[in-house]
Design an enzyme around this catalytic site. Structure first.
Site, PDB file in Angstrom:
ATOM      1  N   ASP A  92       7.976 -31.028   5.683  1.00  0.00           N
ATOM      2  CA  ASP A  92       8.098 -29.895   5.049  1.00  0.00           C
ATOM      3  C   ASP A  92       8.098 -29.085   5.774  1.00  0.00           C
ATOM      4  O   ASP A  92       7.591 -28.964   6.995  1.00  0.00           O
ATOM      5  CB  ASP A  92       6.467 -29.087   4.111  1.00  0.00           C
ATOM      6  CG  ASP A  92       6.234 -28.961   2.902  1.00  0.00           C
ATOM      7  OD1 ASP A  92       7.698 -29.714   1.928  1.00  0.00           O
ATOM      8  OD2 ASP A  92       4.768 -29.846   2.491  1.00  0.00           O
TER       9      ASP A  92
ATOM     10  N   GLU B 119     -14.870  -2.230   0.314  1.00  0.00           N
ATOM     11  CA  GLU B 119     -14.154  -2.355   2.136  1.00  0.00           C
ATOM     12  C   GLU B 119     -15.101  -3.985   3.101  1.00  0.00           C
ATOM     13  O   GLU B 119     -14.196  -3.464   3.940  1.00  0.00           O
ATOM     14  CB  GLU B 119     -15.235  -0.938   2.902  1.00  0.00           C
ATOM     15  CG  GLU B 119     -14.859   0.093   1.841  1.00  0.00           C
ATOM     16  CD  GLU B 119     -13.583   0.121   1.877  1.00  0.00           C
ATOM     17  OE1 GLU B 119     -12.855  -0.030   3.361  1.00  0.00           O
ATOM     18  OE2 GLU B 119     -12.637   0.874   1.507  1.00  0.00           O
TER      19      GLU B 119
ATOM     20  N   PRO C   1      -8.567  -9.234   6.997  1.00  0.00           N
ATOM     21  CA  PRO C   1      -7.765  -9.436   7.588  1.00  0.00           C
ATOM     22  C   PRO C   1      -7.560  -8.832   8.879  1.00  0.00           C
ATOM     23  O   PRO C   1      -6.483  -8.749   9.352  1.00  0.00           O
ATOM     24  CB  PRO C   1      -6.602  -7.483   6.885  1.00  0.00           C
ATOM     25  CG  PRO C   1      -7.925  -7.030   6.203  1.00  0.00           C
ATOM     26  CD  PRO C   1      -8.814  -7.976   6.419  1.00  0.00           C
TER      27      PRO C   1
ATOM     28  N   ARG D 159      -3.836 -29.877   1.050  1.00  0.00           N
ATOM     29  CA  ARG D 159      -2.438 -30.785   0.649  1.00  0.00           C
ATOM     30  C   ARG D 159      -2.586 -32.051   2.113  1.00  0.00           C
ATOM     31  O   ARG D 159      -1.508 -32.872   2.064  1.00  0.00           O
ATOM     32  CB  ARG D 159      -1.245 -29.995   1.607  1.00  0.00           C
ATOM     33  CG  ARG D 159      -0.612 -28.989   0.290  1.00  0.00           C
ATOM     34  CD  ARG D 159       0.307 -27.444   0.447  1.00  0.00           C
ATOM     35  NE  ARG D 159       0.974 -28.049   0.179  1.00  0.00           N
ATOM     36  CZ  ARG D 159       2.371 -29.057   0.985  1.00  0.00           C
ATOM     37  NH1 ARG D 159       2.150 -29.052   2.004  1.00  0.00           N
ATOM     38  NH2 ARG D 159       3.033 -29.311  -0.023  1.00  0.00           N
TER      39      ARG D 159
HETATM   40  N1  SAH Z   1     -11.604  -2.552   5.323  1.00  0.00           N
HETATM   41  C1  SAH Z   1     -11.249  -4.061   5.580  1.00  0.00           C
HETATM   42  C2  SAH Z   1     -10.489  -4.522   4.079  1.00  0.00           C
HETATM   43  C3  SAH Z   1     -10.911  -4.760   2.967  1.00  0.00           C
HETATM   44  S1  SAH Z   1     -10.131  -5.447   1.577  1.00  0.00           S
HETATM   45  C4  SAH Z   1     -10.037  -3.725   6.468  1.00  0.00           C
HETATM   46  O1  SAH Z   1      -9.346  -3.028   6.666  1.00  0.00           O
HETATM   47  O2  SAH Z   1     -10.266  -4.687   7.440  1.00  0.00           O
HETATM   48  C5  SAH Z   1     -11.381  -6.562   0.975  1.00  0.00           C
HETATM   49  C6  SAH Z   1     -11.169  -7.991   1.191  1.00  0.00           C
HETATM   50  O3  SAH Z   1     -10.254  -8.547   1.017  1.00  0.00           O
HETATM   51  C7  SAH Z   1     -11.748  -8.650   2.185  1.00  0.00           C
HETATM   52  O4  SAH Z   1     -13.099  -8.310   2.641  1.00  0.00           O
HETATM   53  C8  SAH Z   1     -11.011  -9.718   3.153  1.00  0.00           C
HETATM   54  O5  SAH Z   1     -12.242 -10.794   2.419  1.00  0.00           O
HETATM   55  C9  SAH Z   1      -9.618  -9.362   1.829  1.00  0.00           C
HETATM   56  N2  SAH Z   1      -8.979  -9.292   2.383  1.00  0.00           N
HETATM   57  C10 SAH Z   1      -7.283  -8.640   2.644  1.00  0.00           C
HETATM   58  N3  SAH Z   1      -6.890  -8.811   3.412  1.00  0.00           N
HETATM   59  C11 SAH Z   1      -6.745  -9.841   3.959  1.00  0.00           C
HETATM   60  C12 SAH Z   1      -5.679 -10.553   4.420  1.00  0.00           C
HETATM   61  N4  SAH Z   1      -5.052  -9.953   4.388  1.00  0.00           N
HETATM   62  N5  SAH Z   1      -6.245 -11.792   4.646  1.00  0.00           N
HETATM   63  C13 SAH Z   1      -7.778 -12.145   4.074  1.00  0.00           C
HETATM   64  N6  SAH Z   1      -8.737 -11.434   3.699  1.00  0.00           N
HETATM   65  C14 SAH Z   1      -8.358 -10.995   2.791  1.00  0.00           C
END
Ligand code: SAH
Length: 249
Positions: free
Chosen positions: A175, A122, A95, A160
């Site tokens: 699209d 995490e 994220p 795609r």
């Molecule tokens: N502690 C981290 C979140 C971990 S969630 C933080 O707050 O940044 C666990 C995993 O889910 C992450 O390592 C990632 O690979 C995936 N993930 C969660 N949300 C995501 C998002 N919005 N985009 C891409 N990957 C995501």
């Protein structure tokens, strides 16, 4: 446009079975089945050295949750690279990455090989990210519990763009987002549905007129729904005239 050339997608994931959602269904599933692009799945758990097969450990400094160990992630990426090729771009789903969009999908399909790393718990030890990851990608400003679905979304959006994946050559170009606009509305049979008619122009057989109506609709929708993509002020004279013609100004 340069010729798209993605031929291999590697994924590092603790849950390789989830990727059946990508390989078993629809147009993208067919692309993988027909070998238009290869997919290899590597599970870091296979490189675990303790009897429990653990891949995560407690965070230094304390706090909740567990962290994916760097050495196992590196082993898995090295393994994926053996199949994908030395020039593969390594992408971590997080994220905290750049928010993935249509332009990135179009750019990434130009790479010969991509390796996606899906996090869990995490997340990944930061030293792995610093050392081995070329690009960090997010699918939006929210957190899901693992990187598998984010990686699948990105892979689908990228694949795609390979020629021949979509039935009709123009589909991807028409699209939403591909030309900076949302798509125009679509209609199929019947002509009247619950008292609502298909717009007259679509039955006219006049292709020029239909193209004009569709562009006016796409412009109008984009301005109304996504002012971050397009505003009325930014319209060309021609597009302004088109909106006026269809009563959308
Ligand atoms: N502690 C981290 C979140 C971990 S969630 C933080 O707050 O940044 C666990 C995993 O889910 C992450 O390592 C990632 O690979 C995936 N993930 C969660 N949300 C995501 C998002 N919005 N985009 C891409 N990957 C995501």
């Amino acid at each position: 446009m340069t010729e798209p050339r993605l031929h291999h997608v590697g994924v590092v994931t603790l849950f390789p079975e989830m990727f059946a959602a990508l390989t078993d269904w629809g147009v993208v599933g067919r692309a993988f089945k027909q070998g238009m692009c290869d997919l290899s799945l590597v599970n870091p758990r296979d490189y675990a050295t303790d009897i429990h097969g653990s891949i995560d450990d407690r965070p230094y400094g304390g706090g909740p949750g567990m962290v994916m160990q760097p050495a196992l992630l590196d082993c898995a990426v090295d393994h994926a690279r053996q199949r994908a090729g030395a020039d593969a771009l390594v992408i971590a789903m997080t994220p905290q990455g750049a928010v993935f969009d249509s332009q990135m999908a179009k750019d990434l399909v130009e790479h010969p090989a991509l390796i996606f790393v899906a996090g869990r718990y995490e997340g990944m030890d930061e030293r792995f990210v610093e050392r081995s990851v070329d690009l960090e990608l997010s699918i939006g400003d929210f957190v899901v519990s693992g990187g598998e679905m984010p990686a699948m979304l990105a892979i689908d959006a990228i694949v795609r763009w390979l020629p021949g994946v979509l039935g009709h050559a123009d589909s991807a170009v028409q699209d939403s987002f591909s030309e900076g606009l949302l798509d125009y509305p679509h209609y199929t049979r019947p002509e009247a549905y619950c008292g609502r008619q298909v717009p007259e122009v679509l039955l006219s057989g006049d292709h020029g007129k239909i193209a004009g109506w569709r562009r006016a609709q796409a412009l109008w929708r984009t301005i109304a729904r996504r002012p971050d993509l397009m505003t009325a002020e930014a319209l060309s004279q021609e597009d302004r005239a088109l909106l006026r013609l269809w009563g959308l100004d």
